[in-house]
Design a protein around this motif. Sequence first.
Motif, PDB file in Angstrom:
ATOM      1  N   SER A   1     -15.000   4.495   5.360  1.00 41.05           N
ATOM      2  CA  SER A   1     -15.209   3.785   4.095  1.00 41.05           C
ATOM      3  C   SER A   1     -15.363   2.298   4.347  1.00 41.05           C
ATOM      4  CB  SER A   1     -14.026   4.025   3.154  1.00 41.05           C
ATOM      5  OG  SER A   1     -12.841   3.436   3.691  1.00 41.05           O
TER       6      SER A   1
ATOM      7  N   ASN B   1      -3.987   2.847   1.539  1.00 42.87           N
ATOM      8  CA  ASN B   1      -4.457   1.866   0.566  1.00 42.87           C
ATOM      9  C   ASN B   1      -4.111   2.372  -0.829  1.00 42.87           C
ATOM     10  OD1 ASN B   1      -5.787  -0.475  -0.377  1.00 42.87           O
ATOM     11  ND2 ASN B   1      -7.683   0.672  -0.701  1.00 42.87           N
TER      12      ASN B   1
ATOM     13  N   GLN C   1     -17.924   5.133   0.396  1.00 41.44           N
ATOM     14  CA  GLN C   1     -17.746   6.104   1.470  1.00 41.44           C
ATOM     15  C   GLN C   1     -18.885   6.062   2.477  1.00 41.44           C
ATOM     16  OE1 GLN C   1     -14.781   8.058   1.706  1.00 41.44           O
ATOM     17  NE2 GLN C   1     -14.348   6.449   0.215  1.00 41.44           N
TER      18      GLN C   1
ATOM     19  N   LYS D   1      -2.340   5.791  -1.131  1.00 43.22           N
ATOM     20  CA  LYS D   1      -2.982   6.987  -0.573  1.00 43.22           C
ATOM     21  C   LYS D   1      -3.291   6.804   0.910  1.00 43.22           C
ATOM     22  CE  LYS D   1      -5.331   8.470  -4.847  1.00 43.22           C
ATOM     23  NZ  LYS D   1      -4.709   9.804  -4.948  1.00 43.22           N
TER      24      LYS D   1
ATOM     25  N   VAL E   1      -6.038   7.073   3.446  1.00 44.82           N
ATOM     26  CA  VAL E   1      -7.497   7.090   3.288  1.00 44.82           C
ATOM     27  C   VAL E   1      -8.229   7.517   4.556  1.00 44.82           C
ATOM     28  CG1 VAL E   1      -7.493   5.431   1.406  1.00 44.82           C
ATOM     29  CG2 VAL E   1      -7.640   4.597   3.754  1.00 44.82           C
ATOM     30  N   GLN E   2      -7.582   7.419   5.730  1.00 43.44           N
ATOM     31  CA  GLN E   2      -8.186   7.930   6.964  1.00 43.44           C
ATOM     32  C   GLN E   2      -7.109   8.119   8.011  1.00 43.44           C
ATOM     33  OE1 GLN E   2     -11.620   5.816   8.477  1.00 43.44           O
ATOM     34  NE2 GLN E   2     -11.952   7.251  10.158  1.00 43.44           N
TER      35      GLN E   2
ATOM     36  N   CYS F   1       0.820  -1.231   0.000  1.00 41.39           N
ATOM     37  CA  CYS F   1       0.000   0.000   0.000  1.00 41.39           C
ATOM     38  C   CYS F   1       0.844   1.268   0.000  1.00 41.39           C
ATOM     39  CB  CYS F   1      -0.958   0.006   1.185  1.00 41.39           C
ATOM     40  SG  CYS F   1      -0.150   0.239   2.782  1.00 41.39           S
TER      41      CYS F   1
END
Length: 369
Positions: A233, A214, A366, A217, A219-220, A40
Motif C-alpha cells: 500500500s 496503522n 493498494q 489494524k 496492514v502488512q 497505531c
Amino acid sequence: MPEIRLRGVTKEFGETVAVDCVSLDVRNQDFLTLLGPSGCGKTTTLRMIAGLEEPDKGEIYFGDRFVFSAEKGVSLPASERKIGLVFQSYALWPHMTCFENIAFGMKVKKIPEQEIKTKISEQMELLHLHGMEDRYPSELSGGEQQRVSLARALAMEPEVLLLDEPLSNLDAKLRVEMRSEIKRLHHLTGCTCVYVTHDQSEALSMSGTIAIMNKGKVVQVGTPTEIYDQPNSVFVAGFIGAPSTNLLDASISRQSDGTYIDFGFHRIAITGDARTILSDPKTPSEVVFGIRPEDVVISEKEMTDAFSGDVYSFLYLGTTQVVEVTLPNGNIIRALAPVRERLKIGQPIRIAFKGDFHVFDRKSGQAVL
C-alpha cells in the motif's frame, strides 16, 4: 517455545478503537516486530499479549492453550503466561543493586538462593555485566540499565519475551549497540519475541518478521525484505525506508504503440510483465507511482529517458548524499547520489528512473504492481 496466535482481538477505550479485530501469528522462536506510527495500537496489542490489558473481543493462544478468550471467559493473568517484559523505562528499583533487581522476581517465586545466584551469574555473563552486581541503577549508564532490565526478564526463563520500545531512551550509538545485543540474545535463548517500535531501522535490522500497524489494524506482515521490496500500500511504501519512498501522482496511458506512466511533465514506457498488468483496462488509470531514492539517478549530463529538475537541497551522509530535486510540477523528489556529485542549490539537473518501482491505486491506496 510456543507459537502465539491472535484471533479477532479488539480493544476499545471509550469511543476510540485502539486495536481493531487483529489476527496475527507469531511463529515459535520468531522475532516479530510490531511497527507503526504513534497511536497505531502496537503497544496495546503487546499489553494484551502480556495480560496487562484485557481485550474486549477475540482470542489469544500460546501454543494450544488459551490465555484469553472473550467467548469462553478465559483470561490468564500475566504472572501465569511465562513471559518476560522489558519496557521503555528500565523500571529498576533505585534502592536495589543490580544483583537484587535481577533476583527480585525469582525471590518472589521462592526459587532457592543457590539457584538464584547461578542464574544471575549466567545472565551477568550473557549480558556483559560482570563486576556490576553491587552497583545501583544511578551508577549505571542507560545501556547498562537496559541490560539489567533484560537480565531480570531472561532470568525467569520466559517462553515469550515482550519488549516495548526498549531502546527509545538511549542515545544513537547505544541504540545501535543494543540492537546487536538483543538480536544476539534472541539467537542464544531461542525465546519467541514480540518487539514494539516506531523506528523502522530497528525493525528492518532486527526482525525475522514485521507486522506493520496503522489505525489499530495490521496492514502488512512479512520478512524485512518482503516489506521493503513489496509494500502492499501507499502507507507501507511511505512509512518504510530512509529516506522514504518517492510517491508521485500519475496516470496510466494506454496507447497503440505501448503503455506509459504519465506524470504530466514526463512519461516512461512500461515493458515486460509490468506492461501486461498496467495495460489491462481493469487496472485503475489514476495511480500513485512509488520509487525509492536509490533507484532515482541524477546527473548534470544528458541521460536516456531523463527529464529536468532543479536541486532543492542536499544532505551529506558520508558515503552518499540525499539530494532533493524540484520537479517541473513543483513536487520534490529525493535521490541518493555519490558524494562526488558537486551540487549547488538551484542548479539544473537531469533525472532518470532505474530499477524497481511500485504502482498503487490512487483511490484505495493498494498496490497494483
